[in-house]
Enzyme design. Structure first.
Site: not given
Length: 488
Positions: A43, A86, A142, A172, A176, A210, A229, A234, A334
């Site tokens: 946009r 838009d 995703k 993804h 790998k 992570e 997530d 994954h 995390k």
């Protein structure tokens, strides 16, 4: 082969961090087909030159070896263009159709790197503008939906305007290099396949850890959480790669058929297993590399009373003849102690001991597939070294390690995950993309966990940043007399 790559969400974080650097590496390697055109769509009111300057500024943040020279970027920038749109306005899709008709390409890739709530809108508008012809391929990022019902709704809408062969649901992790070598290890060699079963494997652990927190994604993450997530996509895709039967060939549907069988064979949840075998946590304040970091609830965009999980650990089994009784452990989180993603295959001990082995540490035979930051394989064995001591007449063994570092072995030949996947989309290869029935089965399996958490007033367990998550995660695996690799 000429191509047009349309990046919906072309000024977004994913395009800047992942897609553009991957496209540049493909261009640098000479693997991006000639005659291509890359068009960012958003946009923002930008000209082509302003968009090129914007993308160039982002390359200052990539690692030095992947940073383009002025001359390299100048040549790459010639492929880049921009179109203000838009995404809810049909007239803007008509303008896109006109732009593409001015120089028709052999393949048109529509990469929808937007919020999932816009997936159906974009696909419907693409069809309304006549852009869903046989040469069109649509890439969907995703998470595809928030639960089983929303996933089905998105897939039904997308399939109503596109064939399954035109839909590329990207994960993804499947791109790998180490995951590709997992398939090669299993199905291109005869060494491990006879051992790849319940008689020889004690347990399998999948870790995706992570050090970072939610960074600037607080608002998104607070509506998503670690289960949606990371686990639903994954981690379950890695579990499928480990647990699937050998496909009859390397065709996309042969591979995806076997992955689907694994998902359908996962043990269903009961109230007892949900309470004992699923741990959720949320990071509190703590220290990472000696620096104080905030608690999750203090992050920008996060509800101060949030019950969203930033850590999940669970135990499951694949209920079939190959794997019956073998526990699979998954954990992801995390603000953990390290950035580390790996799969650990722990083999059963020798059936009869004629050697002494150390009493402490993880000294059994293990195969470790490292995903990040290292990329390679480690095979942990026992051997007798220079120390020839005998204990009660029995020689003593010590652990040794065979280490294959793919980055050192293949060097510049290595291809990053997004680079590989983008080239596969342009070429029409679906092997590394997820089919709709796989996604639905994965959502079906995680949904009882979501439902149980929705009825649990206790909320996630708190854990200090810079640790390996709640202590309940260690207790869960210890009930089977096993331990996470850093604890053994």
């Amino acid at each position: 082969m000429s191509f047009d790559l349309i990046l919906f969400g072309g000024t977004g974080d994913l395009v800047w961090r992942k897609i553009m650097p991957a496209l540049f590496q493909a261009f640098r390697h000479g693997s991006l087909p000639a005659g291509g055109r890359i068009v960012g769509v958003a946009r923002d009111d930008l000209s082509d030159d302003q968009y090129r300057a914007l993308i160039k500024s982002r390359f200052d943040n990539v690692e030095l070896a992947k940073r383009p020279s002025e001359e390299e970027f100048s040549r790459f920038a010639a492929l880049l263009g921009y179109l203000r749109m838009d995404l809810s306005n049909p007239a803007d899709y008509a303008a896109l159709a006109d732009k593409l008709q001015q120089r028709p390409a052999d393949v048109v890739v529509m990469y929808v790197a937007t919020a999932p709530s816009l997936f159906t809108t974009v696909c419907e508008q693409i069809a309304a503008a006549g852009l869903n012809g046989p040469k069109t391929r649509v890439v969907l990022e995703k998470p595809l939906g928030h639960d089983l019902a929303s996933n089905r709704a998105i897939n039904q809408t997308v399939r109503s305007v596109l064939s399954e062969q035109q839909i590329f649901r990207i994960d993804h992790y499947l791109g790998k290099p180490s995951v590709q070598n997992l398939f090669a290890l299993r199905f291109g060699n005869s060494l491990f396949e006879p051992l790849w079963r319940r008689e020889h494997i004690a347990n399998i652990q999948i870790t995706i850890a992570e050090e970072l927190g939610v960074e600037k994604r607080g608002a998104f993450y607070d509506n998503t959480g670690a289960l949606r997530d990371m686990v639903q996509n994954h981690a379950l895709q890695l579990l499928c790669a480990i647990g699937m039967e050998p496909p009859i060939n390397s065709h996309a549907d042969a591979i995806r058929d076997e992955k689907l069988k694994v998902l359908r064979s996962l043990k269903t949840w009961t109230p007892e297993t949900l309470s004992q075998h699923v741990i959720r946590g949320q990071y509190a304040g703590g220290s990472i590399d000696g620096e104080a970091v905030p608690a999750y609830r203090d992050e920008k965009g996060v509800n101060p009373e949030s019950t969203t999980e930033t850590f999940v650990a669970l135990r499951t089994e694949i209920a079939n003849w190959r794997w019956a009784g073998v526990p699979f452990y998954i954990r992801t989180g995390k603000r953990l102690a390290d950035r580390d993603a790996h799969i650990e295959v722990n083999f059963r001990p020798a059936p009869h001991a004629i050697f002494r082995t150390p009493l402490s540490g993880n000294v059994g035979n293990r195969l470790v597939i490292n995903l990040q930051p290292k990329d390679g394989l480690e095979l942990h064995l026992l051997a007798q070294g220079a120390d020839q001591r005998h204990d009660r007449g029995m020689p003593t063994l010590a652990p040794v390690q065979l280490d294959l570092d793919f980055d050192k072995r293949f060097g510049s030949e290595r291809v990053g995950a997004y680079e590989r996947l983008l080239l596969d989309v342009i070429a029409g290869r679906l092997n590394l993309f997820v089919r709709s029935d796989e996604q639905e089965e994965a959502w079906r399996w995680v949904e009882p966990i979501l439902d149980a958490w929705g009825n649990d007033s206790a909320g996630p367990r708190q854990y200090a940043s810079g640790t390996w998550g709640p202590s309940a995660s260690s207790a869960m695996i210890a009930r089977d007399n096993y331990c996470w690799s850093e604890e053994c």
